[in-house]
Design a protein around this motif. Structure first.
Motif, PDB file in Angstrom:
ATOM      1  N   GLU A 159       0.823  -1.211   0.000  1.00 29.20           N
ATOM      2  CA  GLU A 159       0.000   0.000   0.000  1.00 29.20           C
ATOM      3  C   GLU A 159       0.855   1.259   0.000  1.00 29.20           C
ATOM      4  OE1 GLU A 159      -2.764  -0.068   3.183  1.00 29.20           O
ATOM      5  OE2 GLU A 159      -3.817  -1.869   2.487  1.00 29.20           O
ATOM      6  N   THR A 160       2.136   1.117   0.368  1.00 31.69           N
ATOM      7  CA  THR A 160       3.003   2.294   0.471  1.00 31.69           C
ATOM      8  C   THR A 160       4.121   2.304  -0.560  1.00 31.69           C
ATOM      9  OG1 THR A 160       4.541   1.238   2.023  1.00 31.69           O
ATOM     10  CG2 THR A 160       2.597   2.344   2.956  1.00 31.69           C
ATOM     11  N   GLY A 161       4.536   1.127  -1.052  1.00 31.11           N
ATOM     12  CA  GLY A 161       5.671   1.060  -1.969  1.00 31.11           C
ATOM     13  C   GLY A 161       6.992   1.373  -1.296  1.00 31.11           C
ATOM     14  N   ASP A 162       7.017   1.366   0.025  1.00 36.83           N
ATOM     15  CA  ASP A 162       8.199   1.745   0.805  1.00 36.83           C
ATOM     16  C   ASP A 162       9.161   0.569   0.904  1.00 36.83           C
ATOM     17  OD1 ASP A 162      10.049   2.483   2.762  1.00 36.83           O
ATOM     18  OD2 ASP A 162       8.563   3.510   3.996  1.00 36.83           O
ATOM     19  N   ARG A 163      10.405   0.783   0.501  1.00 35.11           N
ATOM     20  CA  ARG A 163      11.403  -0.288   0.511  1.00 35.11           C
ATOM     21  C   ARG A 163      11.573  -0.920   1.890  1.00 35.11           C
ATOM     22  NH1 ARG A 163      17.849   0.039  -1.277  1.00 35.11           N
ATOM     23  NH2 ARG A 163      18.336  -2.138  -0.733  1.00 35.11           N
ATOM     24  N   ASP A 164      11.437  -0.137   2.938  1.00 32.62           N
ATOM     25  CA  ASP A 164      11.650  -0.649   4.288  1.00 32.62           C
ATOM     26  C   ASP A 164      10.628  -1.707   4.682  1.00 32.62           C
ATOM     27  OD1 ASP A 164      13.846   0.953   4.626  1.00 32.62           O
ATOM     28  OD2 ASP A 164      12.724   2.594   5.544  1.00 32.62           O
ATOM     29  N   GLU A 165       9.548  -1.822   3.923  1.00 30.89           N
ATOM     30  CA  GLU A 165       8.533  -2.819   4.230  1.00 30.89           C
ATOM     31  C   GLU A 165       8.777  -4.147   3.512  1.00 30.89           C
ATOM     32  OE1 GLU A 165       4.659  -1.223   3.625  1.00 30.89           O
ATOM     33  OE2 GLU A 165       4.964   0.450   5.016  1.00 30.89           O
ATOM     34  N   VAL A 166       9.837  -4.208   2.694  1.00 35.79           N
ATOM     35  CA  VAL A 166      10.179  -5.452   2.011  1.00 35.79           C
ATOM     36  C   VAL A 166      10.915  -6.363   2.994  1.00 35.79           C
ATOM     37  CG1 VAL A 166      11.422  -6.506   0.091  1.00 35.79           C
ATOM     38  CG2 VAL A 166      10.383  -4.251  -0.199  1.00 35.79           C
ATOM     39  N   ALA A 167      10.344  -7.522   3.285  1.00 31.88           N
ATOM     40  CA  ALA A 167      10.955  -8.451   4.242  1.00 31.88           C
ATOM     41  C   ALA A 167      10.952  -9.866   3.664  1.00 31.88           C
ATOM     42  CB  ALA A 167      10.218  -8.416   5.572  1.00 31.88           C
ATOM     43  N   PRO A 168      12.114 -10.520   3.638  1.00 31.01           N
ATOM     44  CA  PRO A 168      13.435  -9.961   3.947  1.00 31.01           C
ATOM     45  C   PRO A 168      13.850  -8.936   2.905  1.00 31.01           C
ATOM     46  CG  PRO A 168      13.660 -12.154   3.014  1.00 31.01           C
ATOM     47  CD  PRO A 168      12.202 -11.936   3.221  1.00 31.01           C
ATOM     48  N   GLY A 169      14.824  -8.130   3.249  1.00 32.65           N
ATOM     49  CA  GLY A 169      15.256  -7.054   2.372  1.00 32.65           C
ATOM     50  C   GLY A 169      15.914  -7.559   1.100  1.00 32.65           C
ATOM     51  N   VAL A 170      16.137  -6.644   0.175  1.00 32.59           N
ATOM     52  CA  VAL A 170      16.773  -6.987  -1.101  1.00 32.59           C
ATOM     53  C   VAL A 170      18.018  -6.125  -1.275  1.00 32.59           C
ATOM     54  CG1 VAL A 170      14.601  -7.662  -2.201  1.00 32.59           C
ATOM     55  CG2 VAL A 170      15.377  -5.278  -2.361  1.00 32.59           C
ATOM     56  N   THR A 171      18.861  -6.506  -2.209  1.00 29.54           N
ATOM     57  CA  THR A 171      20.081  -5.758  -2.474  1.00 29.54           C
ATOM     58  C   THR A 171      19.762  -4.420  -3.139  1.00 29.54           C
ATOM     59  OG1 THR A 171      20.317  -6.809  -4.638  1.00 29.54           O
ATOM     60  CG2 THR A 171      21.412  -7.890  -2.765  1.00 29.54           C
ATOM     61  N   ASP A 172      20.699  -3.493  -3.050  1.00 27.57           N
ATOM     62  CA  ASP A 172      20.538  -2.208  -3.728  1.00 27.57           C
ATOM     63  C   ASP A 172      20.370  -2.407  -5.233  1.00 27.57           C
ATOM     64  OD1 ASP A 172      20.831  -0.963  -1.301  1.00 27.57           O
ATOM     65  OD2 ASP A 172      22.915  -0.367  -1.617  1.00 27.57           O
ATOM     66  N   ARG A 173      21.115  -3.354  -5.775  1.00 27.77           N
ATOM     67  CA  ARG A 173      21.053  -3.629  -7.215  1.00 27.77           C
ATOM     68  C   ARG A 173      19.642  -4.041  -7.636  1.00 27.77           C
ATOM     69  NH1 ARG A 173      21.065  -3.319 -11.840  1.00 27.77           N
ATOM     70  NH2 ARG A 173      21.996  -4.684 -13.392  1.00 27.77           N
ATOM     71  N   ALA A 174      19.003  -4.888  -6.839  1.00 36.01           N
ATOM     72  CA  ALA A 174      17.643  -5.323  -7.161  1.00 36.01           C
ATOM     73  C   ALA A 174      16.668  -4.168  -7.018  1.00 36.01           C
ATOM     74  CB  ALA A 174      17.238  -6.482  -6.261  1.00 36.01           C
ATOM     75  N   TRP A 175      16.817  -3.376  -5.964  1.00 35.62           N
ATOM     76  CA  TRP A 175      15.874  -2.277  -5.752  1.00 35.62           C
ATOM     77  C   TRP A 175      15.950  -1.248  -6.870  1.00 35.62           C
ATOM     78  CZ3 TRP A 175      11.581  -1.726  -3.330  1.00 35.62           C
ATOM     79  CH2 TRP A 175      11.041  -0.453  -3.170  1.00 35.62           C
ATOM     80  N   ARG A 176      17.151  -1.041  -7.408  1.00 35.30           N
ATOM     81  CA  ARG A 176      17.275  -0.069  -8.505  1.00 35.30           C
ATOM     82  C   ARG A 176      16.473  -0.488  -9.736  1.00 35.30           C
ATOM     83  NH1 ARG A 176      22.766   0.369  -6.827  1.00 35.30           N
ATOM     84  NH2 ARG A 176      23.438  -1.081  -8.462  1.00 35.30           N
ATOM     85  N   GLN A 177      16.173  -1.775  -9.868  1.00 38.95           N
ATOM     86  CA  GLN A 177      15.372  -2.229 -11.008  1.00 38.95           C
ATOM     87  C   GLN A 177      13.919  -1.763 -10.929  1.00 38.95           C
ATOM     88  OE1 GLN A 177      17.016  -4.003 -13.513  1.00 38.95           O
ATOM     89  NE2 GLN A 177      18.768  -3.490 -12.214  1.00 38.95           N
ATOM     90  N   VAL A 178      13.476  -1.370  -9.727  1.00 44.67           N
ATOM     91  CA  VAL A 178      12.056  -1.020  -9.561  1.00 44.67           C
ATOM     92  C   VAL A 178      11.872   0.385  -8.991  1.00 44.67           C
ATOM     93  CG1 VAL A 178      11.403  -3.435  -9.261  1.00 44.67           C
ATOM     94  CG2 VAL A 178      11.948  -2.064  -7.245  1.00 44.67           C
TER      95      VAL A 178
END
Length: 686
Positions: A159-178
């Motif tokens: 509902e927020t699209g906030d990276r901090d709510e992704v559990a478990p977390g992902v790498t910076d490289r993966a997050w840059r894709q989205v």
């Protein structure tokens, strides 16, 4: 609007509603914050663990916002504190104060755009280029694919699209894709997903909030860019203020690498003439060849041959930028996928261009003490691939903070550790504030001030509200004066023997804080063979998981480095002993800190005390602060570095620590730990 109840009344209402008890330090701090807001004078408040400082600044902040209709910005350094404020403190406080404030207070969290999922990017499949290391690492590529797929699945649920709510977390490289940066964003009006954009929604909510919680990085971007990122506000509260300078410096630091230049060129490959792309790729090759010939380290001037290559990079990047879209003219719209690809390409080449220009102009000022930037060449290896990069960081951020932060709002700075050497001045001058201890120019210089004459109009007060802990009765500061001073050849056998003896006396229950990961791992390897209690080391698992295991088993010890110095909160019997292997001075080859130290010395100050000693004092205070986390805690802080008492700067460093009872006697400490172990209850797992 009628006058609202005074802050002491509101604070008492909030404390009662939340089931707390009145605390003198909290009351004193709340009154000081309210006075600062009323008088528009800046305030630095040191508030020890257990003071309840969050309520002490939130209550007057909410009152001010509701009374005036103006937003208050609260900035933190860590995700944990942001979550505490938004998920626990502010919801409970808004409910408790709804009646006396006349309405329910509104609050929101706001982060940089690249912290939110971009719906356009995830639906248009415009991938980032793989890094050099990943091209040779099949596991990295497959892991990236798995993480991106997980983010795609998460996108339909969040509902927020906030990276901090992704559990478990992902790498910076993966997050840059989205995700996209502000430069890459199409803009709400041009994006087909603009009305549903998570970042735009967060920004809209923050504009209606009484209190907006953000982080030091976004606060720095708001100040540095000159573009309004945060909503209009007249008060800023900076919690974890001891980290402000480092976070602002991080945001203002740039890097120029072959990989970044090549990636920028590849983004443009299908969008402009191939010849223009080839020029930038050729410049990248020239940059790679040049850096391979140069030794790593700080640059005091541009080495021979660097200027022509930087000019080549600058011009090639600018030509690509012009070909993509003339400056001042929006890129052609086309379909959303093409527009997104073009925006990303523009952002990439602009960053390369701007960084090259910054490097070319870095030494135009002949006086190194007033230059804007420090430049250094690093040589690293990532997954077996050699990587050289040029880094640029500001020599000081004090002037920036003074004009862009303190010059635009009333600022409250707070932390459990703001005094170094018993004074607020050490940190104040790095924030761009004048020293309080004396008006003389030489005193200001000795503390590292840039230009005392510029400070006259800046007014600020300081306050130490103390701590609810009785440090002298609850904790022992043990300095192992009999040990040799730490050297560069690893930990001395006598120091390892000392650690073993202390952990045995404590029955485990030990947090070992080391100055380097190498030292932590080396000590772990030796002591696992000697101890009959469990020993964990940072890197064995995710840090959060290790801390949980440490807290749940009283006999377990945990060794680690920097993040544990500041990030562990384990009250109760699981932590009775904190061991520090040495005074945490910065590395003597740290190019930025060495340059800052020299700048202080060039102005007649004491560079070692203003930079290196202050850095060590803050970390010592943070590290020793891991021991007492509740009023029932008892234990020992053991420093295995005799320089804390034998060196001339030792008294200055000890003045930065809580007033523990001090001893140099190992037998006294061993008996104290044994008594604690014998009487300590068994912790219950959570």
């Amino acid at each position: 609007m009628p006058e609202l109840p005074p802050v002491p009344t509101l604070l008492a209402t909030a404390v009662e509603a939340l089931g707390g008890a009145a605390r003198k330090g909290q009351q004193t701090m709340a009154a000081a914050v309210a006075h600062s807001i009323d008088t528009t004078e800046h305030l630095a408040v040191q508030a020890g663990t257990g003071t309840g400082k969050s309520l002490a600044y939130l209550v007057p902040s909410l009152r001010h916002a509701v009374q005036t209709g103006r937003t208050v910005v609260v900035s933190t350094a860590t995700i944990a504190l942001q979550r505490q404020l938004v998920d626990r403190d502010l919801p409970r406080l808004a409910e408790a104060l709804e009646q006396p404030l006349g309405r329910r207070a509104r609050f929101a969290i706001l982060k940089g755009r690249n912290n939110y999922l971009c719906l356009n990017k995830i639906n248009s499949a415009v991938p980032d280029e793989p890094s050099d290391a990943e091209l040779f690492d099949a596991f990295a590529v497959s892991r990236l694919g798995r993480e991106v797929q997980r983010l795609n699945d998460w996108a339909s649920d969040t509902e927020t699209g906030d990276r901090d709510e992704v559990a478990p977390g992902v790498t910076d490289r993966a997050w840059r894709q989205v995700s996209v940066s502000s430069r890459e964003c199409l803009g709400k009006s041009r994006c087909p997903f603009g009305t549903d954009c998570f970042a735009e929604r967060a920004r809209s909510e923050s504009g209606q909030a009484d209190v907006v919680v953000t982080n030091h990085a976004l606060l720095a971007i708001d100040a540095i860019s000159g573009i309004q990122v945060l909503p209009e506000h007249d008060v800023v509260v900076i919690d974890e203020a001891h980290e402000l300078v480092d976070r602002v410096t991080g945001v203002a630091t740039a890097e120029l690498s072959t990989a970044a230049i090549t990636a920028a060129a590849k983004r443009c490959a299908k969008l402009v003439d191939e010849q223009e792309v080839d020029r930038l790729e050729g410049a990248a090759d020239a940059w790679h060849a040049l850096l391979e010939e140069l030794p790593p380290g700080r640059w005091d001037a541009l080495p021979d041959g660097v200027s022509p290559v930087l000019a080549l990079i600058r011009d090639a990047a600018w030509n690509l930028r012009t070909a993509l879209a003339p400056p001042g003219v929006s890129a052609p719209q086309g379909d959303p996928e093409s527009a997104a690809a073009r925006n990303q390409a523009v952002a990439a080449v602009e960053e390369v261009h701007d960084t090259a220009v910054r490097a070319l102009t870095a030494f135009e000022e002949p006086d190194p003490a007033v230059r804007r930037d420090v430049l250094w060449l690093s040589a690293d290896e990532v997954r077996g691939v050699a990587r050289r990069s040029l880094h640029m960081a500001p020599l000081s951020v004090g002037g920036l903070l003074r004009s862009r932060l303190f010059g635009t709002a009333t600022v409250i700075l707070t932390s459990a550790t703001l005094q170094v050497g018993g004074s607020f001045d050490g940190l104040a001058v790095t924030w761009g504030l004048p020293p309080q201890s004396a008006n003389r120019v030489d005193s200001a210089l000795a503390n590292g001030a840039e230009a005392p004459s510029d400070h006259a109009a800046v007014r600020w007060n300081s306050l130490d509200v103390g701590s609810p802990f009785d440090h002298a009765k609850s904790g022992i500061l043990y300095v192992a004066k009999h040990l040799p001073a730490p050297g560069r050849d690893g930990m001395a056998p006598a120091a390892l023997d000392e650690i073993e003896r202390l952990i045995r006396a404590a029955g485990g229950r030990t947090l070992g804080l080391f100055s380097s990961m190498r030292a932590a791992k080396a000590a772990t390897e030796v002591l696992r063979q000697r101890l009959d209690t469990p020993l964990l080391c940072q890197g064995d698992d995710a840090t959060g998981a290790l801390v949980r295991r440490f807290a749940e088993d009283a006999e377990t010890s945990l060794f680690g480095t920097l993040s544990l110095w500041q990030g562990v909160d384990v009250p109760g019997p699981s932590l009775s002993l904190v061991i520090l292997d040495r005074i945490p001075f910065p590395r003597p080859d740290d190019p930025l800190l060495v340059a800052r130290q020299r700048a202080v010395e060039s102005r007649g100050g004491n560079g070692f005390m203003a930079i290196a000693a202050n850095h060590a004092a803050l970390l010592l205070a943070q590290g020793t602060g891991r021991l007492l986390r509740s009023t029932d805690d008892r234990g020992v802080v053991a420093v295995l570095d005799p320089r804390l008492v034998t060196a001339r700067y030792g008294a200055y460093l000890r003045a930065s620590l809580p007033p523990y009872w001090e001893t140099f006697d190992p037998e006294v400490v061993a008996k104290a730990l044994q008594r604690l172990t014998a009487t300590a209850p068994t912790p219950t797992g959570g």
